[in-house]
Design an enzyme around this catalytic site. Structure first.
Site, PDB file in Angstrom:
ATOM      1  N   GLU A   1       0.791   3.889   1.866  1.00 42.39           N
ATOM      2  CA  GLU A   1       1.463   4.291   3.050  1.00 42.39           C
ATOM      3  C   GLU A   1       2.570   3.586   3.508  1.00 42.39           C
ATOM      4  O   GLU A   1       3.640   4.059   3.968  1.00 42.39           O
ATOM      5  CB  GLU A   1       0.319   4.310   4.192  1.00 42.39           C
ATOM      6  CG  GLU A   1      -0.820   4.918   3.894  1.00 42.39           C
ATOM      7  CD  GLU A   1      -1.903   4.294   3.401  1.00 42.39           C
ATOM      8  OE1 GLU A   1      -3.053   4.318   3.531  1.00 42.39           O
ATOM      9  OE2 GLU A   1      -1.683   3.581   2.381  1.00 42.39           O
TER      10      GLU A   1
ATOM     11  N   HIS B   1       0.836  -1.194   0.195  1.00 41.46           N
ATOM     12  CA  HIS B   1      -0.035   0.103   0.196  1.00 41.46           C
ATOM     13  C   HIS B   1       1.013   1.177  -0.022  1.00 41.46           C
ATOM     14  O   HIS B   1       2.245   1.183   0.630  1.00 41.46           O
ATOM     15  CB  HIS B   1      -1.053   0.041   1.305  1.00 41.46           C
ATOM     16  CG  HIS B   1      -1.997  -0.941   1.258  1.00 41.46           C
ATOM     17  ND1 HIS B   1      -3.000  -0.673   2.028  1.00 41.46           N
ATOM     18  CD2 HIS B   1      -2.367  -2.144   0.446  1.00 41.46           C
ATOM     19  CE1 HIS B   1      -3.751  -2.123   1.815  1.00 41.46           C
ATOM     20  NE2 HIS B   1      -3.355  -2.656   0.735  1.00 41.46           N
TER      21      HIS B   1
END
Length: 167
Positions: free
Chosen positions: A57, A55
């Site tokens: 992040e 992801h």
């Protein structure tokens, strides 16, 4: 119109989301800012890397930790185009930044206020200041357009037409 600091950095996260979009990934982007400079960038690469943890992040946090040569992101802010999921919210808590700033809420998997609020859970050893809905319209638009295109492709493939996506 004068742009706020949060809007300025969120535009960089949106640029990362555009990179994900070009790879036919869910268009989510993230940047980590420290002392008025980006020290980590990331965009979703789940499909490209065949990795469910890839992801935006997680990638941005890893790059920022590498830059600082520390697992702690003290004094940092994380900008994400979409409210982080539970995995990413957990990684944010563990990396200990001061702030999380996100654009679009995620009512289905959001773990920073929508379904859960992991980053501000007082039972954990660190809480993060959250500023939601920065450039919300732009952050929502890129996601909605992406999923609309997928839905259209799915409908076309069901009707015997060739779909332009791998979904």
């Amino acid at each position: 119109m004068m742009q706020t600091e949060d809007e300025k950095w969120m535009r960089h996260a949106l640029a990362e989301a555009q990179l994900a979009l070009k790879k036919n990934e869910v268009p989510i982007g993230a940047v980590v800012v420290y002392e008025d400079k980006i020290i980590g960038r990331g965009h979703n690469q789940v499909e490209s890397l065949k990795d469910p943890t890839a992801h935006a992040e997680i990638i941005a946090i890893g790059a920022a930790c590498n830059f600082l040569n520390s697992w702690r992101l003290s004094g940092c802010s994380i900008y994400v185009t979409v409210e982080p999921c539970s995995m990413c919210a957990g990684a944010i808590v563990l990396s200990r930044p001061e702030r999380l700033i996100f654009g679009a809420k995620d009512p289905k998997t959001g773990a920073c206020g929508s379904l859960y609020n992991i980053v501000q859970d007082i039972r954990l050893n660190h809480q993060v200041e959250v500023t939601p809905y920065i450039l919300e319209q732009e952050c929502t638009q890129i996601l909605e357009s992406f999923f609309e295109k997928i839905r259209q492709g799915t409908a076309e493939s069901k009707n015997g037409k060739k779909s332009g996506t791998d979904y």
